[in-house]
Motif scaffolding. Structure first.
Motif, PDB file in Angstrom:
ATOM      1  N   PRO A 163       0.808  -1.229   0.000  1.00  0.00           N
ATOM      2  CA  PRO A 163       0.000   0.000   0.000  1.00  0.00           C
ATOM      3  C   PRO A 163       0.838   1.274   0.000  1.00  0.00           C
ATOM      4  N   GLU A 164       1.944   1.264   0.733  1.00  0.00           N
ATOM      5  CA  GLU A 164       2.768   2.471   0.810  1.00  0.00           C
ATOM      6  C   GLU A 164       3.413   2.777  -0.538  1.00  0.00           C
ATOM      7  N   LEU A 165       3.939   1.760  -1.216  1.00  0.00           N
ATOM      8  CA  LEU A 165       4.562   1.980  -2.517  1.00  0.00           C
ATOM      9  C   LEU A 165       3.524   2.362  -3.567  1.00  0.00           C
ATOM     10  N   LEU A 166       2.347   1.768  -3.485  1.00  0.00           N
ATOM     11  CA  LEU A 166       1.275   2.148  -4.400  1.00  0.00           C
ATOM     12  C   LEU A 166       0.855   3.596  -4.160  1.00  0.00           C
ATOM     13  N   PHE A 167       0.780   3.977  -2.886  1.00  0.00           N
ATOM     14  CA  PHE A 167       0.390   5.339  -2.548  1.00  0.00           C
ATOM     15  C   PHE A 167       1.409   6.350  -3.071  1.00  0.00           C
ATOM     16  N   VAL A 168       2.683   6.100  -2.830  1.00  0.00           N
ATOM     17  CA  VAL A 168       3.723   7.014  -3.313  1.00  0.00           C
ATOM     18  C   VAL A 168       3.690   7.096  -4.836  1.00  0.00           C
ATOM     19  N   SER A 169       3.466   5.967  -5.487  1.00  0.00           N
ATOM     20  CA  SER A 169       3.371   5.962  -6.949  1.00  0.00           C
ATOM     21  C   SER A 169       2.216   6.835  -7.411  1.00  0.00           C
ATOM     22  N   ALA A 170       1.084   6.724  -6.731  1.00  0.00           N
ATOM     23  CA  ALA A 170      -0.085   7.536  -7.095  1.00  0.00           C
ATOM     24  C   ALA A 170       0.179   9.015  -6.862  1.00  0.00           C
ATOM     25  N   VAL A 171       0.828   9.333  -5.758  1.00  0.00           N
ATOM     26  CA  VAL A 171       1.126  10.736  -5.434  1.00  0.00           C
ATOM     27  C   VAL A 171       2.042  11.363  -6.484  1.00  0.00           C
ATOM     28  N   PHE A 172       3.022  10.610  -6.959  1.00  0.00           N
ATOM     29  CA  PHE A 172       4.003  11.155  -7.896  1.00  0.00           C
ATOM     30  C   PHE A 172       3.607  10.993  -9.358  1.00  0.00           C
ATOM     31  N   HIS A 173       2.544  10.260  -9.654  1.00  0.00           N
ATOM     32  CA  HIS A 173       2.326   9.859 -11.046  1.00  0.00           C
ATOM     33  C   HIS A 173       2.113  11.038 -11.989  1.00  0.00           C
ATOM     34  N   ASP A 174       1.589  12.163 -11.498  1.00  0.00           N
ATOM     35  CA  ASP A 174       1.412  13.337 -12.352  1.00  0.00           C
ATOM     36  C   ASP A 174       2.263  14.531 -11.932  1.00  0.00           C
ATOM     37  N   LEU A 175       3.139  14.352 -10.956  1.00  0.00           N
ATOM     38  CA  LEU A 175       3.966  15.480 -10.525  1.00  0.00           C
ATOM     39  C   LEU A 175       4.952  15.918 -11.606  1.00  0.00           C
ATOM     40  N   GLY A 176       5.210  15.043 -12.569  1.00  0.00           N
ATOM     41  CA  GLY A 176       6.058  15.435 -13.696  1.00  0.00           C
ATOM     42  C   GLY A 176       5.440  16.498 -14.573  1.00  0.00           C
ATOM     43  N   LEU A 177       4.148  16.767 -14.379  1.00  0.00           N
ATOM     44  CA  LEU A 177       3.473  17.835 -15.113  1.00  0.00           C
ATOM     45  C   LEU A 177       3.727  19.208 -14.499  1.00  0.00           C
ATOM     46  N   THR A 178       4.195  19.240 -13.259  1.00  0.00           N
ATOM     47  CA  THR A 178       4.344  20.504 -12.538  1.00  0.00           C
ATOM     48  C   THR A 178       5.692  21.154 -12.862  1.00  0.00           C
ATOM     49  N   PRO A 179       5.753  22.479 -12.829  1.00  0.00           N
ATOM     50  CA  PRO A 179       7.009  23.170 -13.168  1.00  0.00           C
ATOM     51  C   PRO A 179       8.208  22.708 -12.346  1.00  0.00           C
ATOM     52  N   HIS A 180       7.982  22.380 -11.078  1.00  0.00           N
ATOM     53  CA  HIS A 180       9.103  22.003 -10.218  1.00  0.00           C
ATOM     54  C   HIS A 180       9.792  20.729 -10.703  1.00  0.00           C
ATOM     55  N   TYR A 181       9.044  19.792 -11.217  1.00  0.00           N
ATOM     56  CA  TYR A 181       9.612  18.500 -11.601  1.00  0.00           C
ATOM     57  C   TYR A 181       9.781  18.327 -13.108  1.00  0.00           C
ATOM     58  N   SER A 182       9.243  19.238 -13.895  1.00  0.00           N
ATOM     59  CA  SER A 182       9.268  19.071 -15.345  1.00  0.00           C
ATOM     60  C   SER A 182      10.647  19.349 -15.923  1.00  0.00           C
ATOM     61  N   SER A 183      11.107  18.454 -16.780  1.00  0.00           N
ATOM     62  CA  SER A 183      12.370  18.639 -17.495  1.00  0.00           C
ATOM     63  C   SER A 183      12.078  19.260 -18.862  1.00  0.00           C
ATOM     64  N   PRO A 184      13.116  19.741 -19.547  1.00  0.00           N
ATOM     65  CA  PRO A 184      12.884  20.305 -20.880  1.00  0.00           C
ATOM     66  C   PRO A 184      12.776  19.259 -21.981  1.00  0.00           C
ATOM     67  N   ASP A 185      13.133  18.001 -21.692  1.00  0.00           N
ATOM     68  CA  ASP A 185      13.258  17.057 -22.801  1.00  0.00           C
ATOM     69  C   ASP A 185      12.819  15.625 -22.510  1.00  0.00           C
ATOM     70  N   LYS A 186      12.188  15.385 -21.370  1.00  0.00           N
ATOM     71  CA  LYS A 186      11.755  14.022 -21.059  1.00  0.00           C
ATOM     72  C   LYS A 186      10.238  13.959 -20.959  1.00  0.00           C
ATOM     73  N   ARG A 187       9.678  12.786 -21.217  1.00  0.00           N
ATOM     74  CA  ARG A 187       8.249  12.595 -21.017  1.00  0.00           C
ATOM     75  C   ARG A 187       7.888  12.921 -19.576  1.00  0.00           C
ATOM     76  N   PHE A 188       6.707  13.483 -19.379  1.00  0.00           N
ATOM     77  CA  PHE A 188       6.345  13.879 -18.015  1.00  0.00           C
ATOM     78  C   PHE A 188       6.278  12.674 -17.095  1.00  0.00           C
ATOM     79  N   GLU A 189       5.933  11.507 -17.642  1.00  0.00           N
ATOM     80  CA  GLU A 189       5.884  10.305 -16.825  1.00  0.00           C
ATOM     81  C   GLU A 189       7.274   9.940 -16.292  1.00  0.00           C
ATOM     82  N   VAL A 190       8.294  10.147 -17.109  1.00  0.00           N
ATOM     83  CA  VAL A 190       9.673   9.867 -16.697  1.00  0.00           C
ATOM     84  C   VAL A 190      10.130  10.881 -15.647  1.00  0.00           C
ATOM     85  N   ASP A 191       9.739  12.141 -15.829  1.00  0.00           N
ATOM     86  CA  ASP A 191      10.071  13.153 -14.818  1.00  0.00           C
ATOM     87  C   ASP A 191       9.474  12.775 -13.469  1.00  0.00           C
ATOM     88  N   GLY A 192       8.214  12.356 -13.455  1.00  0.00           N
ATOM     89  CA  GLY A 192       7.577  11.943 -12.208  1.00  0.00           C
ATOM     90  C   GLY A 192       8.217  10.708 -11.623  1.00  0.00           C
TER      91      GLY A 192
END
Length: 216
Positions: A59-88
Motif C-alpha cells: 500500500p505504501e509503494l502504491l500510494f507514493v506511486s499515485a502521489v508522484f504519477h502526475d507530478l512530472g506535469l508541474t514546473p518544479h519537476y518538469s524537465s525540458p526534454d523528457k516525457r512527463f511520466e519519466v520526470d515523475g
C-alpha cells in the motif's frame, strides 16, 4: 487549497507513514487541488481493485506511486526534454532513495509512475504497476467503472471531488508538456497535443522508417 486528509475512504486505509506523509506534502506544495484529488482517487480505485481481486501489493509503494504519477506535469519537476511520466518517475525514485529504500522498491515505483499511461503493458507487470494503471484509467476515462460499486464511487468522490474533471484534465495535462510536444511521440499524450494545438503535426513512425538514413 482545500485539503482533505481522511484516514479511511471506501474501506481503504490511506497510508500515513513518514514516507507517505512527506510524499503528500510534496503533492500539496507542487501540485494543485485538482491533481491532489485525482491522485488520491487513483490510489483508492487502484486499492479497491487489489482488494476485490485479492491481489497482494504494498500500500505504501502504491500510494507514493499515485502521489508522484502526475507530478512530472508541474514546473518544479518538469524537465525540458523528457516525457512527463519519466520526470515523475525520476522524482519518485529520488524521493524514496533519500529514505533508504531498496533498489527493487525504487524500480517498482519508477515503473509504476513511468508506465501509468501505457495500456497493454502496465497491466501485465507487477501488482503496483498494474493497479496504478487501473486506478488512473478508471478515473480519467472510466475504464473498469462498472467494477466499482456506486457506494464506493460516491464515497471517494465525496472526499476527493472531480470538480469538472472532464473539462479541466486535458488542458491541465497539456500545460505540463506544451513546451516539449516532441516527447509525446508514441504515447496517448500526442492526442492531447492534437486536441489543443490547431494543425498539430504528429511525428509519424512510418515516415521515420521511410526517411531513415538507410540507402535502400
Amino acid at each position: 487549497m482545500v485539503v482533505k486528509n481522511p484516514k479511511v475512504v471506501a474501506g481503504i486505509q490511506i497510508p500515513d507513514s513518514t514516507i507517505a506523509t512527506q510524499a503528500t506534502e510534496l503533492l500539496f506544495e507542487h501540485g494543485k487541488e485538482f491533481l491532489y484529488n485525482h491522485s488520491l482517487r487513483a490510489f483508492l480505485f487502484a486499492s479497491l481493485q487489489g482488494q476485490q481481486n485479492k491481489i497482494l501489493y504494498d500500500p505504501e509503494l502504491l500510494f507514493v506511486s499515485a502521489v508522484f504519477h502526475d507530478l512530472g506535469l508541474t514546473p518544479h519537476y518538469s524537465s525540458p526534454d523528457k516525457r512527463f511520466e519519466v520526470d515523475g518517475a525520476n522524482a519518485a525514485r529520488d524521493f524514496l532513495k533519500s529514505h533508504g529504500l531498496s533498489q527493487p522498491a525504487l524500480q517498482l515505483v519508477w515503473d509504476s509512475v513511468a508506465l501509468h499511461t501505457t495500456p497493454g503493458i502496465a497491466e501485465f507487470k507487477e501488482a503496483e504497476v498494474a493497479l496504478l494503471n487501473f486506478g488512473v484509467a478508471l478515473d480519467v476515462v472510466g475504464r473498469g467503472y462498472e467494477h466499482v460499486s456506486e457506494k464506493h464511487r460516491e464515497a471517494i468522490i465525496q472526499q476527493f471531488p472531480r470538480t469538472d474533471f472532464k473539462k479541466k484534465v486535458i488542458p491541465t495535462f497539456f500545460e505540463g508538456f506544451k513546451h516539449k510536444t516532441d516527447t509525446t511521440y508514441g504515447s496517448i499524450n500526442a492526442d492531447i497535443c492534437a486536441f489543443m494545438i490547431p494543425h498539430f503535426h504528429r511525428k509519424d513512425f512510418c515516415d521515420s522508417i521511410l526517411h531513415s538514413p538507410w540507402s535502400e
